[in-house]
Design a protein around this motif. Structure first.
Motif, mmCIF file in Angstrom:
data_model
loop_
_atom_site.group_PDB
_atom_site.id
_atom_site.type_symbol
_atom_site.label_atom_id
_atom_site.label_comp_id
_atom_site.label_asym_id
_atom_site.label_seq_id
_atom_site.Cartn_x
_atom_site.Cartn_y
_atom_site.Cartn_z
ATOM 1 N N THR A 127 0.825 -1.200 0.000
ATOM 2 C CA THR A 127 0.000 0.000 0.000
ATOM 3 C C THR A 127 0.862 1.253 0.000
ATOM 4 O OG1 THR A 127 -1.878 1.088 1.110
ATOM 5 C CG2 THR A 127 -0.196 0.088 2.534
ATOM 6 N N PHE A 128 0.385 2.270 -0.694
ATOM 7 C CA PHE A 128 1.081 3.556 -0.749
ATOM 8 C C PHE A 128 0.020 4.656 -0.759
ATOM 9 C CE2 PHE A 128 2.822 7.105 -3.332
ATOM 10 C CZ PHE A 128 3.841 7.501 -2.465
ATOM 11 N N ASN A 129 -0.086 5.362 0.372
ATOM 12 C CA ASN A 129 -1.055 6.457 0.524
ATOM 13 C C ASN A 129 -2.479 6.025 0.176
ATOM 14 O OD1 ASN A 129 0.930 8.197 1.413
ATOM 15 N ND2 ASN A 129 1.271 9.134 -0.589
ATOM 16 N N ARG A 130 -2.870 4.873 0.709
ATOM 17 C CA ARG A 130 -4.214 4.351 0.428
ATOM 18 C C ARG A 130 -5.055 4.226 1.702
ATOM 19 N NH1 ARG A 130 -4.903 1.389 -4.362
ATOM 20 N NH2 ARG A 130 -4.284 2.694 -6.122
ATOM 21 N N ALA A 131 -4.781 5.044 2.697
ATOM 22 C CA ALA A 131 -5.566 4.993 3.936
ATOM 23 C C ALA A 131 -7.050 5.201 3.647
ATOM 24 C CB ALA A 131 -5.065 6.052 4.921
ATOM 25 N N TYR A 132 -7.350 5.953 2.593
ATOM 26 C CA TYR A 132 -8.743 6.279 2.275
ATOM 27 C C TYR A 132 -9.557 5.083 1.795
ATOM 28 C CZ TYR A 132 -7.417 6.268 -2.687
ATOM 29 O OH TYR A 132 -6.971 5.909 -3.944
ATOM 30 N N CYS A 133 -8.890 3.994 1.383
ATOM 31 C CA CYS A 133 -9.653 2.853 0.867
ATOM 32 C C CYS A 133 -9.315 1.524 1.532
ATOM 33 C CB CYS A 133 -9.494 2.734 -0.649
ATOM 34 S SG CYS A 133 -7.837 2.290 -1.219
ATOM 35 N N GLU A 158 -1.177 5.102 11.390
ATOM 36 C CA GLU A 158 -2.079 5.310 12.526
ATOM 37 C C GLU A 158 -3.344 4.463 12.374
ATOM 38 O OE1 GLU A 158 0.712 8.606 12.160
ATOM 39 O OE2 GLU A 158 -0.690 7.718 10.716
ATOM 40 N N LEU A 159 -3.838 4.381 11.146
ATOM 41 C CA LEU A 159 -5.029 3.588 10.872
ATOM 42 C C LEU A 159 -4.787 2.118 11.180
ATOM 43 C CD1 LEU A 159 -7.927 3.576 9.677
ATOM 44 C CD2 LEU A 159 -6.880 3.196 7.425
ATOM 45 N N VAL A 160 -3.657 1.598 10.701
ATOM 46 C CA VAL A 160 -3.328 0.189 10.935
ATOM 47 C C VAL A 160 -3.139 -0.074 12.424
ATOM 48 C CG1 VAL A 160 -1.628 -1.630 10.519
ATOM 49 C CG2 VAL A 160 -2.353 -0.147 8.640
ATOM 50 N N GLN A 161 -2.513 0.861 13.121
ATOM 51 C CA GLN A 161 -2.322 0.695 14.562
ATOM 52 C C GLN A 161 -3.657 0.593 15.290
ATOM 53 O OE1 GLN A 161 0.706 0.212 16.296
ATOM 54 N NE2 GLN A 161 -0.831 -0.426 17.797
ATOM 55 N N SER A 162 -4.633 1.375 14.837
ATOM 56 C CA SER A 162 -5.956 1.317 15.466
ATOM 57 C C SER A 162 -6.593 -0.050 15.260
ATOM 58 C CB SER A 162 -6.864 2.426 14.922
ATOM 59 O OG SER A 162 -7.276 2.154 13.580
ATOM 60 N N TRP A 163 -6.362 -0.656 14.105
ATOM 61 C CA TRP A 163 -6.901 -2.002 13.846
ATOM 62 C C TRP A 163 -6.155 -3.047 14.664
ATOM 63 C CZ3 TRP A 163 -6.632 -0.986 7.888
ATOM 64 C CH2 TRP A 163 -7.718 -0.192 7.511
ATOM 65 N N MET A 164 -4.854 -2.854 14.820
ATOM 66 C CA MET A 164 -4.076 -3.776 15.644
ATOM 67 C C MET A 164 -4.546 -3.706 17.095
ATOM 68 S SD MET A 164 -0.314 -3.169 13.881
ATOM 69 C CE MET A 164 0.599 -4.421 14.784
ATOM 70 N N ASP A 165 -4.891 -2.505 17.542
ATOM 71 C CA ASP A 165 -5.395 -2.332 18.907
ATOM 72 C C ASP A 165 -6.738 -3.032 19.092
ATOM 73 O OD1 ASP A 165 -3.148 -0.836 19.487
ATOM 74 O OD2 ASP A 165 -4.146 1.107 19.256
ATOM 75 N N GLU A 166 -7.541 -3.091 18.038
ATOM 76 C CA GLU A 166 -8.830 -3.791 18.112
ATOM 77 C C GLU A 166 -8.632 -5.290 18.312
ATOM 78 O OE1 GLU A 166 -11.150 -2.912 14.663
ATOM 79 O OE2 GLU A 166 -11.384 -0.793 15.152
ATOM 80 N N ASN A 167 -7.515 -5.818 17.774
ATOM 81 C CA ASN A 167 -7.141 -7.225 17.961
ATOM 82 C C ASN A 167 -8.200 -8.206 17.459
ATOM 83 O OD1 ASN A 167 -5.197 -9.113 18.794
ATOM 84 N ND2 ASN A 167 -6.222 -9.428 20.762
ATOM 85 N N LYS A 168 -8.837 -7.874 16.343
ATOM 86 C CA LYS A 168 -9.846 -8.772 15.767
ATOM 87 C C LYS A 168 -9.213 -9.825 14.864
ATOM 88 C CE LYS A 168 -13.709 -5.525 15.994
ATOM 89 N NZ LYS A 168 -14.743 -4.782 15.225
ATOM 90 N N ILE A 169 -8.111 -9.472 14.210
ATOM 91 C CA ILE A 169 -7.350 -10.406 13.390
ATOM 92 C C ILE A 169 -5.866 -10.147 13.646
ATOM 93 C CG2 ILE A 169 -9.041 -10.731 11.535
ATOM 94 C CD1 ILE A 169 -7.533 -8.601 9.914
#
Length: 295
Positions: free
Chosen positions: A11-17, A48-59
């Motif tokens: 990924t490269f600057n694709r936080a929006y999708c 930051e977006l990925v970190q938030s998903w890691m914090d959710e710990n769903k996968i």
């Protein structure tokens, strides 16, 4: 317990999708996978977006940041770091049907055959339409090259690789200032030693964004000439299609002109064919320059 498959996403600057892919992964009917994100130098909010998903710990998520190397460079990094038995690339603007991991792993026993490199399945649009054509039901195993040039299958397909197989092959070459080596180069090399199990299961839902490589291909020919030159030489050497060999020779001439490196011609596996292709290659180069000119 080690997961069975890694879903990796350059990924490269694709936080929006990226969110639609994440949503599809947390809904998978089989959670036996790792999501590896190769951040190829993003300057947006991806980390930051990925970190938030890691914090959710769903996968299970593994995040790797690198300086920008382009799509093929991100694939290199993935192949060097994947530890699971299988892997599949899902691009940042695509997502997986909720049963995709289950479908892939349902073929695990068949994939134990040593002559198989992995699995080839289908891509589809969001409306459910298959991209290109399905694979003939009579074809259980094939090389990628034969699917397109012997069995006349059309459109992008999704490949699932055995990690131990892909790690036997050289990484994509990285050329300074260039961002793309066509990914099919690796599959053609693998074709020389292995076949692939074929399925008409839909493994990926595709969205072609305006900034994606599929929609900027003429510009890519211009800005990544050595990468495409390498691809053309591999195709000239290994493609079973005479037409593809001729097309590759024509493109190789154009790539050599863009690269200002005529050793691409002298290093080609069929110099005579390339020399015969010089006039058409020059015309192609002019056409690409015309179509990609600043407006």
């Amino acid at each position: 317990m080690m997961k069975k498959i890694t879903v990796f996403t350059p990924t490269f600057n694709r936080a929006y999708c990226l969110g639609q892919l994440y949503d599809s992964l947390i809904q998978q009917t089989n959670p036996n996978f790792i999501w590896m994100i190769i951040d190829d130098g993003s300057s947006d909010s991806t980390q930051e977006l990925v970190q938030s998903w890691m914090d959710e710990n769903k996968i299970e998520i593994r995040y790797i940041y690198q300086e920008n190397q382009g799509m093929h460079g991100a694939h290199n990094t993935a192949y060097q770091n994947i530890e699971t038995e299988f892997n599949v690339c899902i691009d940042s603007d695509d997502f997986m049907p909720t049963n995709a991991i289950e479908l892939i792993l349902s073929h695990e026993s068949e994939l134990n055959n040593e002559h198989l490199a992995g699995l080839i399945g289908l891509d589809a649009y969001k409306n459910g339409n298959i991209i290109g054509t399905t694979i003939p039901e009579t074809i259980k195993e094939s090389t990628v090259n034969d699917l397109y040039y012997k069995y006349d299958v059309k459109g992008d397909k999704k490949v699932v690789l055995k990690t131990k197989v892909v790690q036997q092959f050289p990484l994509y070459p990285v050329y300074k200032g260039e961002k793309l080596v066509p990914l099919g180069t690796l599959y053609l090399l693998i074709d020389q030693q292995y076949k692939w199990l074929c399925t008409n299961d839909v493994l990926c839902v595709v969205e072609y964004l305006a900034d994606g490589s599929s929609n900027t291909i003429l510009k890519q020919y211009k800005v990544s000439p050595r990468g495409f030159g390498y691809f053309r030489m591999v195709k000239m050497k290994y493609s079973g299609s005479v037409v593809e060999k001729i097309k590759s020779a024509i493109h190789l001439v154009s790539s050599a002109i863009f690269a200002k490196d005529f050793s691409l011609i002298t290093k080609s596996p069929n110099i005579v064919l390339v020399v015969l292709s010089l006039p058409l290659g020059m015309l192609l180069n002019v056409y690409i320059r015309y179509k990609t000119r600043a407006k």
